[in-house]
Design a protein around this motif. Sequence first.
Motif, PDB file in Angstrom:
ATOM      1  N   TYR A  77       0.905  -1.095  -0.457  1.00  0.00           N
ATOM      2  CA  TYR A  77      -0.137  -0.044  -0.066  1.00  0.00           C
ATOM      3  C   TYR A  77       1.171   1.311   0.105  1.00  0.00           C
ATOM      4  CZ  TYR A  77       0.811  -0.332   4.783  1.00  0.00           C
ATOM      5  OH  TYR A  77       1.115  -1.292   6.423  1.00  0.00           O
ATOM      6  N   VAL A  78       0.089   2.134   0.070  1.00  0.00           N
ATOM      7  CA  VAL A  78       1.125   3.267  -0.221  1.00  0.00           C
ATOM      8  C   VAL A  78       1.005   4.192   1.265  1.00  0.00           C
ATOM      9  CG1 VAL A  78       0.715   5.930  -1.445  1.00  0.00           C
ATOM     10  CG2 VAL A  78       0.389   3.736  -2.712  1.00  0.00           C
ATOM     11  N   LEU A  79       2.605   4.213   2.034  1.00  0.00           N
ATOM     12  CA  LEU A  79       2.154   5.320   3.173  1.00  0.00           C
ATOM     13  C   LEU A  79       2.712   7.144   1.975  1.00  0.00           C
ATOM     14  CD1 LEU A  79       3.255   5.016   6.442  1.00  0.00           C
ATOM     15  CD2 LEU A  79       5.029   5.597   5.200  1.00  0.00           C
ATOM     16  N   CYS A  80       1.589   8.139   3.004  1.00  0.00           N
ATOM     17  CA  CYS A  80       1.790   9.159   2.656  1.00  0.00           C
ATOM     18  C   CYS A  80       2.597   9.642   3.991  1.00  0.00           C
ATOM     19  CB  CYS A  80       0.370   9.998   2.710  1.00  0.00           C
ATOM     20  SG  CYS A  80      -0.561   8.436   1.318  1.00  0.00           S
ATOM     21  N   GLY A  81       4.061  10.796   3.547  1.00  0.00           N
ATOM     22  CA  GLY A  81       5.156  11.191   4.865  1.00  0.00           C
ATOM     23  C   GLY A  81       3.701  12.818   4.590  1.00  0.00           C
ATOM     24  N   ILE A  82       3.366  12.711   5.901  1.00  0.00           N
ATOM     25  CA  ILE A  82       3.053  14.376   6.260  1.00  0.00           C
ATOM     26  C   ILE A  82       3.835  15.405   7.172  1.00  0.00           C
ATOM     27  CG2 ILE A  82       1.140  15.558   7.157  1.00  0.00           C
ATOM     28  CD1 ILE A  82       0.243  13.189   4.945  1.00  0.00           C
ATOM     29  N   ASN A  83       4.070  16.341   6.437  1.00  0.00           N
ATOM     30  CA  ASN A  83       5.568  17.289   6.966  1.00  0.00           C
ATOM     31  C   ASN A  83       4.646  17.903   8.718  1.00  0.00           C
ATOM     32  OD1 ASN A  83       6.955  19.126   7.720  1.00  0.00           O
ATOM     33  ND2 ASN A  83       7.038  20.164   5.130  1.00  0.00           N
ATOM     34  N   SER A  84       6.004  16.843   9.361  1.00  0.00           N
ATOM     35  CA  SER A  84       5.144  18.189  10.645  1.00  0.00           C
ATOM     36  C   SER A  84       5.126  18.959  10.903  1.00  0.00           C
ATOM     37  CB  SER A  84       6.094  16.668  11.356  1.00  0.00           C
ATOM     38  OG  SER A  84       7.456  16.577  11.350  1.00  0.00           O
ATOM     39  N   THR A  85       6.760  20.285  10.091  1.00  0.00           N
ATOM     40  CA  THR A  85       6.002  21.078  10.168  1.00  0.00           C
ATOM     41  C   THR A  85       4.365  22.552   9.591  1.00  0.00           C
ATOM     42  OG1 THR A  85       7.304  22.128   8.378  1.00  0.00           O
ATOM     43  CG2 THR A  85       8.752  21.446   9.798  1.00  0.00           C
ATOM     44  N   ARG A  86       3.651  21.300   9.196  1.00  0.00           N
ATOM     45  CA  ARG A  86       3.035  22.106   8.419  1.00  0.00           C
ATOM     46  C   ARG A  86       2.108  22.262  10.178  1.00  0.00           C
ATOM     47  NH1 ARG A  86       1.768  24.652   4.302  1.00  0.00           N
ATOM     48  NH2 ARG A  86       0.322  23.076   3.050  1.00  0.00           N
ATOM     49  N   ARG A  87       1.102  23.545  10.231  1.00  0.00           N
ATOM     50  CA  ARG A  87      -0.013  23.534  10.904  1.00  0.00           C
ATOM     51  C   ARG A  87      -1.319  23.646  10.443  1.00  0.00           C
ATOM     52  NH1 ARG A  87       4.249  21.582  12.904  1.00  0.00           N
ATOM     53  NH2 ARG A  87       5.320  22.327  14.407  1.00  0.00           N
ATOM     54  N   GLY A  88      -2.532  23.514  11.574  1.00  0.00           N
ATOM     55  CA  GLY A  88      -3.451  24.305  10.535  1.00  0.00           C
ATOM     56  C   GLY A  88      -4.331  24.117   9.730  1.00  0.00           C
ATOM     57  N   ALA A  89      -4.398  24.571   8.889  1.00  0.00           N
ATOM     58  CA  ALA A  89      -5.164  24.539   7.223  1.00  0.00           C
ATOM     59  C   ALA A  89      -4.279  24.173   6.448  1.00  0.00           C
ATOM     60  CB  ALA A  89      -5.948  25.745   6.740  1.00  0.00           C
ATOM     61  N   GLY A  90      -3.282  24.037   6.300  1.00  0.00           N
ATOM     62  CA  GLY A  90      -2.058  23.916   5.268  1.00  0.00           C
ATOM     63  C   GLY A  90      -2.498  22.083   5.860  1.00  0.00           C
ATOM     64  N   LEU A  91      -1.996  21.614   7.504  1.00  0.00           N
ATOM     65  CA  LEU A  91      -1.995  20.117   7.519  1.00  0.00           C
ATOM     66  C   LEU A  91      -3.618  19.514   7.766  1.00  0.00           C
ATOM     67  CD1 LEU A  91      -0.221  18.394   8.919  1.00  0.00           C
ATOM     68  CD2 LEU A  91      -1.321  18.672  11.216  1.00  0.00           C
ATOM     69  N   LEU A  92      -4.462  20.300   7.804  1.00  0.00           N
ATOM     70  CA  LEU A  92      -5.528  19.539   7.071  1.00  0.00           C
ATOM     71  C   LEU A  92      -5.578  19.205   5.817  1.00  0.00           C
ATOM     72  CD1 LEU A  92      -8.139  18.014   7.869  1.00  0.00           C
ATOM     73  CD2 LEU A  92      -8.986  20.078   8.207  1.00  0.00           C
ATOM     74  N   ALA A  93      -4.950  20.574   4.794  1.00  0.00           N
ATOM     75  CA  ALA A  93      -5.043  19.932   3.509  1.00  0.00           C
ATOM     76  C   ALA A  93      -4.117  18.973   2.803  1.00  0.00           C
ATOM     77  CB  ALA A  93      -4.587  21.852   2.971  1.00  0.00           C
ATOM     78  N   ASP A  94      -3.103  19.115   3.690  1.00  0.00           N
ATOM     79  CA  ASP A  94      -2.048  17.688   3.153  1.00  0.00           C
ATOM     80  C   ASP A  94      -2.874  16.324   3.206  1.00  0.00           C
ATOM     81  OD1 ASP A  94      -0.140  20.286   2.422  1.00  0.00           O
ATOM     82  OD2 ASP A  94       1.039  19.788   4.010  1.00  0.00           O
ATOM     83  N   ILE A  95      -2.912  16.298   4.983  1.00  0.00           N
ATOM     84  CA  ILE A  95      -3.642  15.071   4.931  1.00  0.00           C
ATOM     85  C   ILE A  95      -4.977  15.073   3.908  1.00  0.00           C
ATOM     86  CG2 ILE A  95      -5.417  13.998   6.615  1.00  0.00           C
ATOM     87  CD1 ILE A  95      -3.484  15.760   8.788  1.00  0.00           C
ATOM     88  N   ARG A  96      -6.094  15.261   3.904  1.00  0.00           N
ATOM     89  CA  ARG A  96      -7.001  15.523   3.041  1.00  0.00           C
ATOM     90  C   ARG A  96      -6.628  15.555   1.216  1.00  0.00           C
ATOM     91  NH1 ARG A  96     -11.674  14.263   5.671  1.00  0.00           N
ATOM     92  NH2 ARG A  96     -12.126  15.250   6.447  1.00  0.00           N
ATOM     93  N   ARG A  97      -5.327  16.158   1.060  1.00  0.00           N
ATOM     94  CA  ARG A  97      -5.019  15.805  -0.458  1.00  0.00           C
ATOM     95  C   ARG A  97      -4.419  13.974  -0.739  1.00  0.00           C
ATOM     96  NH1 ARG A  97      -1.231  20.225  -2.660  1.00  0.00           N
ATOM     97  NH2 ARG A  97      -0.495  20.800  -0.898  1.00  0.00           N
TER      98      ARG A  97
END
Length: 321
Positions: A77-97
């Motif tokens: 399966y695919v692992l999506c590396g989420i940038n831990s320096t992102r915050r708030g709406a930007g972090l949520l957008a990354d997770i959703r995308r």
Amino acid sequence: MPETVQQLLRQRRHDDTPAVAHGDRTWTWRQHLAEAEAEAAALIALADTTRPLHVGALLPNPPAMLRSIAAAALGGYVLCGINSTRRGAGLLADIRRSDCQMLLVDAEHRPLLGGLDLTGIPVLDVTGRRYAEAVDAAPPLVPHREVTASDTLMMIFTSGTSGDPEVVRLAHGMAIMCGASLIFQYDVTANDVCYLSMPLFHSNGVAAGWAVAIGSGATMLPARFSPSRFLDDVRRYHVTYLNYVGKPLALILSTPSRPDDADNTLRVAFGNEASDRDIAQFARRFGCRVVDSFGSSEFAVIVVREEGTPPGSIGKPYLLE
């Protein structure tokens, strides 16, 4: 030569040489990959297998992230590396995308999710009881799919230099090729120790660090980058290879020098964006070879400094063979 990371890691399942060193603990490849297979089996059991299986990972660089990358490779399966320096709406957008079916976090990073609307995305704390119970109850691993070289191993976000980060896919075959190329150029073997202090949600951390270690069978030393702790780590764990991106060399050079700085095991530092001055000073001070390069997150462009490269030049195009 294996064509996918799935194939490569299967070849290391029964290897009893060191795979991961962290603190006072060491995992063999057999132990490390057994934990990865258990995680993969647990997550596949929780997933909707009729949908694309993307698993987000909001994790730093401890063994948990290494385990999760290996789990994705073995589980198909695919692992999506989420940038831990992102915050708030930007972090949520990354997770959703990333189209994550679930999100892995640890206790340190879970507070970053406070106030975010993650409806439909279960959050699993890899340090928590629910995760431990799921892994303990996991059946033997049956991969989500048998992957090919062109299949995606990870979704990696760019650094966002000119705007919001963009999602880049890292294919199994590209991870194999990047690792094999650096292993060949710098003679990395199972006797080496790779210092993985660059973020594993970034292409440099995966392609220039992790891929080198899994391809050679070297020991991985996941660490949080610290200029003041760098040389102590190198000496304690007998580090021989490190990767870097950005200003780590300059930050390390800013620490007070000692007469015995070159008394260490480091052979090669490979990375990008260091200045000519920092490259020369780091090599001289720590008695190692420094090779600086330039590359896009998509690996469409790779440029490497060679011997005799004029000052100020980033070098010549490098062709993966």
